[in-house]
Design an enzyme around this catalytic site. Structure first.
Site, PDB file in Angstrom:
ATOM      1  N   CYS A   2       0.964  -1.073   0.096  1.00 43.21           N
ATOM      2  CA  CYS A   2       0.149  -0.015   0.043  1.00 43.21           C
ATOM      3  C   CYS A   2       0.916   1.286  -0.003  1.00 43.21           C
ATOM      4  O   CYS A   2       2.055   1.391   0.558  1.00 43.21           O
ATOM      5  CB  CYS A   2      -1.079   0.061   1.307  1.00 43.21           C
ATOM      6  SG  CYS A   2      -2.128  -1.142   1.471  1.00 43.21           S
ATOM      7  N   ARG A  27       3.939  -0.276  -4.959  1.00 43.84           N
ATOM      8  CA  ARG A  27       3.746  -0.818  -3.425  1.00 43.84           C
ATOM      9  C   ARG A  27       2.455  -1.428  -3.415  1.00 43.84           C
ATOM     10  O   ARG A  27       1.987  -2.164  -2.363  1.00 43.84           O
ATOM     11  CB  ARG A  27       3.427   0.568  -2.673  1.00 43.84           C
ATOM     12  CG  ARG A  27       4.805   1.271  -2.317  1.00 43.84           C
ATOM     13  CD  ARG A  27       4.648   2.272  -1.364  1.00 43.84           C
ATOM     14  NE  ARG A  27       4.308   2.073  -0.085  1.00 43.84           N
ATOM     15  CZ  ARG A  27       5.357   1.588   0.891  1.00 43.84           C
ATOM     16  NH1 ARG A  27       6.728   1.853   0.366  1.00 43.84           N
ATOM     17  NH2 ARG A  27       5.301   1.381   1.953  1.00 43.84           N
ATOM     18  N   TRP A  78      -2.606  -3.031  -1.604  1.00 46.09           N
ATOM     19  CA  TRP A  78      -2.269  -4.199  -1.769  1.00 46.09           C
ATOM     20  C   TRP A  78      -2.891  -5.123  -0.628  1.00 46.09           C
ATOM     21  O   TRP A  78      -2.886  -4.767   0.590  1.00 46.09           O
ATOM     22  CB  TRP A  78      -0.696  -4.435  -1.521  1.00 46.09           C
ATOM     23  CG  TRP A  78      -0.121  -5.854  -1.710  1.00 46.09           C
ATOM     24  CD1 TRP A  78       0.270  -6.305  -2.844  1.00 46.09           C
ATOM     25  CD2 TRP A  78       0.091  -7.104  -0.812  1.00 46.09           C
ATOM     26  NE1 TRP A  78       0.573  -7.925  -2.594  1.00 46.09           N
ATOM     27  CE2 TRP A  78       0.524  -8.025  -1.330  1.00 46.09           C
ATOM     28  CE3 TRP A  78      -0.098  -6.973   0.654  1.00 46.09           C
ATOM     29  CZ2 TRP A  78       0.698  -9.240  -0.519  1.00 46.09           C
ATOM     30  CZ3 TRP A  78      -0.027  -8.172   1.347  1.00 46.09           C
ATOM     31  CH2 TRP A  78       0.617  -9.270   0.689  1.00 46.09           C
ATOM     32  N   ASN A 102      -1.720   2.443   5.371  1.00 42.42           N
ATOM     33  CA  ASN A 102      -0.866   1.475   5.147  1.00 42.42           C
ATOM     34  C   ASN A 102      -0.296   0.683   6.305  1.00 42.42           C
ATOM     35  O   ASN A 102      -0.032   1.294   7.333  1.00 42.42           O
ATOM     36  CB  ASN A 102       0.295   2.083   4.332  1.00 42.42           C
ATOM     37  CG  ASN A 102       1.666   1.033   4.222  1.00 42.42           C
ATOM     38  OD1 ASN A 102       2.827   1.627   4.434  1.00 42.42           O
ATOM     39  ND2 ASN A 102       1.445   0.137   4.189  1.00 42.42           N
ATOM     40  N   GLY A 103      -0.612  -0.715   6.227  1.00 44.05           N
ATOM     41  CA  GLY A 103      -0.179  -1.530   7.426  1.00 44.05           C
ATOM     42  C   GLY A 103      -1.511  -2.498   7.943  1.00 44.05           C
ATOM     43  O   GLY A 103      -2.085  -2.784   7.177  1.00 44.05           O
ATOM     44  N   GLU A 488      18.019 -17.283  -7.625  1.00 38.31           N
ATOM     45  CA  GLU A 488      17.571 -15.799  -8.275  1.00 38.31           C
ATOM     46  C   GLU A 488      16.792 -15.743  -9.524  1.00 38.31           C
ATOM     47  O   GLU A 488      15.855 -15.205  -9.941  1.00 38.31           O
ATOM     48  CB  GLU A 488      18.740 -14.758  -8.218  1.00 38.31           C
ATOM     49  CG  GLU A 488      18.550 -13.419  -8.439  1.00 38.31           C
ATOM     50  CD  GLU A 488      17.352 -12.794  -7.712  1.00 38.31           C
ATOM     51  OE1 GLU A 488      16.996 -13.251  -6.642  1.00 38.31           O
ATOM     52  OE2 GLU A 488      17.054 -11.720  -8.317  1.00 38.31           O
ATOM     53  N   HIS A 511      19.676 -36.116  -6.746  1.00 42.74           N
ATOM     54  CA  HIS A 511      18.927 -36.614  -5.557  1.00 42.74           C
ATOM     55  C   HIS A 511      17.349 -36.485  -5.563  1.00 42.74           C
ATOM     56  O   HIS A 511      16.702 -36.610  -4.514  1.00 42.74           O
ATOM     57  CB  HIS A 511      19.600 -36.000  -4.499  1.00 42.74           C
ATOM     58  CG  HIS A 511      20.946 -36.451  -4.235  1.00 42.74           C
ATOM     59  ND1 HIS A 511      21.403 -37.486  -3.924  1.00 42.74           N
ATOM     60  CD2 HIS A 511      22.071 -35.576  -4.476  1.00 42.74           C
ATOM     61  CE1 HIS A 511      22.718 -37.579  -3.798  1.00 42.74           C
ATOM     62  NE2 HIS A 511      23.087 -36.297  -4.234  1.00 42.74           N
ATOM     63  N   LYS A 610       6.028  -4.120  -3.832  1.00 43.94           N
ATOM     64  CA  LYS A 610       7.524  -3.983  -4.006  1.00 43.94           C
ATOM     65  C   LYS A 610       8.095  -3.870  -2.522  1.00 43.94           C
ATOM     66  O   LYS A 610       9.033  -4.648  -1.875  1.00 43.94           O
ATOM     67  CB  LYS A 610       7.850  -2.637  -4.444  1.00 43.94           C
ATOM     68  CG  LYS A 610       9.522  -2.121  -4.391  1.00 43.94           C
ATOM     69  CD  LYS A 610       9.909  -3.121  -5.633  1.00 43.94           C
ATOM     70  CE  LYS A 610      11.416  -2.586  -5.675  1.00 43.94           C
ATOM     71  NZ  LYS A 610      12.232  -3.578  -6.379  1.00 43.94           N
TER      72      LYS A 610
END
Ligand code: AGP
Length: 615
Positions: A2, A27, A78, A102-103, A488, A511, A610
């Site tokens: 957010c 975000r 988000w 936000n949070g 990565e 394996h 992000k």
């Protein structure tokens, strides 16, 4: 997770809010919304516009339904609590209060019950709406003014929250509250701005106040008053940032990710600037309190995602150079373990954003056990460097703002600063000869050119990517410091192309993972020459025997191995110490082009954001 913005001043708020949100969309992009206060018939009223989906949907809606006024707040979401629908989009309102958040409000269920029992009807499924009702209730029930009501409400909520709040009855104020989520105030002339990060408002100002934990700011167009949640005034310095607003633009590239991949040679050069002193034959670790590291006997690295992979490479680098044992933990695991660290342990947190909740919590956990803390970070003044400033400090990567959700230039510069750290520690501990140090510093200087050379393969890699648009699975194989690069590469492929991809230590494949290989399976093998080259060639043959489709990342003159691969991407022959950084670039381009060829949104992959500021 957010992004929030705010504006109060002499200009129309709508355009500034939407423009700032555009730069914060990385975000979160599940929904977006703005609210302004507009004057009609001598009375202020709140105008709210919200739309599910990306910011573009909101822009279309606002174009048809303008949002007048010179004061306003905005949000890009988000989703955590409640589906990504219009109903759950911010801003949330409980008249006369409107706010963005936000949070996560951790005690929202208990507060929700409390409010429901008072007969309140909730309009959304979010944790955020509760806060609007709490402030509103304080105003109504206790006849509190906006500031007092907000103060009383924030004392009741627990969790992480950055809030920007409007009150229709006090139409010249935005109140900001910060607890464990970033929030800054941009200072203008007769106008002030609020945002989750600098880049959102860079075109408007380069003077900022960074709010600290427990700050509450009353922002008017010509004043900013900061106190804590209990009303005690707090002084915060004004910071200047000399970034150009163009750092947050695509500058002709189709996507931020591609721009950032191509910025890597410059990002590396910037990161090295002033840190290699050939005159004194030493590395300069600015920002690190080296004297405090004299008596450490081990290192623990904590990080998430790509930053964790950079940490894996650092284990090879630092153990090899400084002869110090290095352990590695995913920050989300470390924070909940009774870890065995003490005052002789250096705990290094690696984070591009400096705001990742798990990494921050892991470092706090280590701090509670008296460990020394050091951060590797790309974002100035973010929470993680601030936590480390009175301990061992921060070694900044200088990649510039990274907007694309997929980390590229931040990752490569993390590898660079961790190599510098390894050299610095080796020198401090007398573990490196003068000659070797000079050689290692020279190798780092070669890195930007080597990366440039790989970037010239862009169109070749784009063509290879076209052959794999229908792939559903992929394997990435590497050994030594190229094993983290395989991880990565797989992460980039997963997050951008939604292809199920796995990174494997090539020697481990037999394996289990070898069972996955058939004629459909693309296998990317990092097979440059080195002390395990022959082993890798054998692993590549094992894949080939089973019909796997091999894309080899090979030394540029390795024609023999090239003839064994369906496709190959040559990379320049470089020394071992910079090989991991060089080898990561073709994998970034491969993931980018594959996602692009599939028509996916490269800069904003589904479900991601992000800065991961929630657990
Ligand atoms: C990588 O492409 C991702 N964006 C993600 O894995 C990221 O590296 C991770 O969330 C950690 O973020 P940080 O470096 O900001 O702490």
């Amino acid at each position: 997770m957010c992004g929030i913005v705010g504006y109060v001043g002499h200009q129309k708020a709508e355009g500034i809010l939407l423009d700032s949100l555009r730069r914060l969309e990385y975000r979160g992009y599940d929904s977006a919304g703005i609210a302004t206060l507009s004057l009609e018939n001598n009375l202020y009223q709140t105008e709210i516009r919200r739309a599910a989906g990306k910011l573009e949907n909101l822009k279309v809606f606002v174009k048809k339904n303008p949002c007048p006024g010179n004061i306003g707040i905005g949000h890009t979401r988000w989703a955590t609590h409640g589906k990504p629908t219009e109903k759950n989009a911010h801003p949330h309102q409980s008249n006369p209060i409107t706010l963005v958040h936000n949070g996560i409000i951790e005690n929202h269920l208990q507060l929700r019950e409390q409010l429901l029992s008072q007969g309140l009807v909730l309009k959304s499924d979010t944790d955020t709406e509760i806060v609007a009702h709490l402030i509103s209730a304080e105003k109504k029930n206790n006849h509190a003014d906006f500031i007092t009501a907000t103060r009383a409400a924030v004392q009741q909520i627990k969790g992480a929250f950055a809030l920007a709040i409007l009150d229709e009855n006090e139409p010249d104020i935005i109140i900001c509250v910060k607890q464990s989520c970033p929030l800054i105030i941009g200072i203008g002339l007769g106008e002030n701005f609020i945002a989750s990060d600098f880049t959102a408002i860079l075109p408007y100002t380069n003077q900022f106040i960074i709010l600290e934990e427990g700050d509450m700011a009353v922002v008017k167009k010509d004043s900013i008053l900061i106190s804590n949640f209990y009303g005690i005034e707090q002084k915060r310095p004004i910071k200047f940032l000399d970034w150009s607003p163009s750092v947050a633009e695509k500058n002709g590239f189709a996507h931020f990710m591609l721009k950032e991949i191509f910025e890597q040679p410059v990002a590396i050069t910037d990161t090295l600037r002033g840190r290699l002193s050939f005159a004194e034959n030493r590395v300069v670790l600015d920002g690190v309190h080296l004297d405090k590291l004299k008596y450490i006997n081990r290192i623990c690295i904590v990080a998430c995602g790509s930053s964790f992979h950079a940490g894996m490479i650092a284990k090879y680098q630092i153990e090899d150079l400084a002869k110090l044992p290095v352990e590695l933990d995913l920050a989300s695991e470390f924070r909940y373990r009774p870890v065995l660290v003490d005052a002789q342990t250096l705990v290094i947190g690696i984070s591009q954003s400096g705001e990742t909740a798990d990494t921050l919590a892991a470092l706090r956990h280590a701090q509670s056990k008296d460990a020394l803390l050091l951060s590797i970070c790309n974002t100035l003044e973010s929470s993680i460097p601030r936590l480390c400033q009175h301990s061992a400090g921060t070694l900044y990567t200088r990649a510039g703002p990274e907007i694309s959700v997929a980390s590229t230039k931040a990752f490569i510069t993390q590898i660079v600063v961790l190599q510098l750290l390894g050299l610095g520690l080796a020198q401090q501990r007398d573990q490196i000869t003068e000659d070797n140090l000079t050689r290692q510093m020279n190798a780092l200087l070669q890195l930007p050119t080597a990366v440039e050379t790989v970037l010239q393969q862009d169109s070749h890699i784009q063509k290879i990517a076209q052959h794999f648009v229908s792939a559903t699975d992929m394997l990435f194989l590497g050994r030594g410091a190229l094993y983290p690069i395989a991880l990565e590469g797989a992460l980039k492929m997963k997050e951008l192309s939604y292809v199920h991809a796995e990174g494997y230590a090539a020697g481990e494949m037999k394996h289990g993972a070898i069972a996955l290989i058939d004629e459909q399976m693309p296998v990317i093998v990092l097979a440059t020459r080195g002390h395990v080259y022959e082993k890798l060639v054998s692993n590549l043959e094992e894949v080939k025997t089973r019909g796997g489709r091999i894309i080899g990342i090979l030394d540029e003159n390795d024609d023999t191995l090239k003839s064994r691969c369906e496709f190959s991407i040559p990379i320049p022959i470089v020394t071992k110490s910079i090989l991991a950084a060089v080898a990561t670039v073709p994998l970034q381009l491969l993931a980018y082009h594959l996602a692009n060829a599939k028509g996916l949104d490269v800069d904003q992959p589904r479900n991601l954001a992000k800065s991961v500021t929630v657990e």
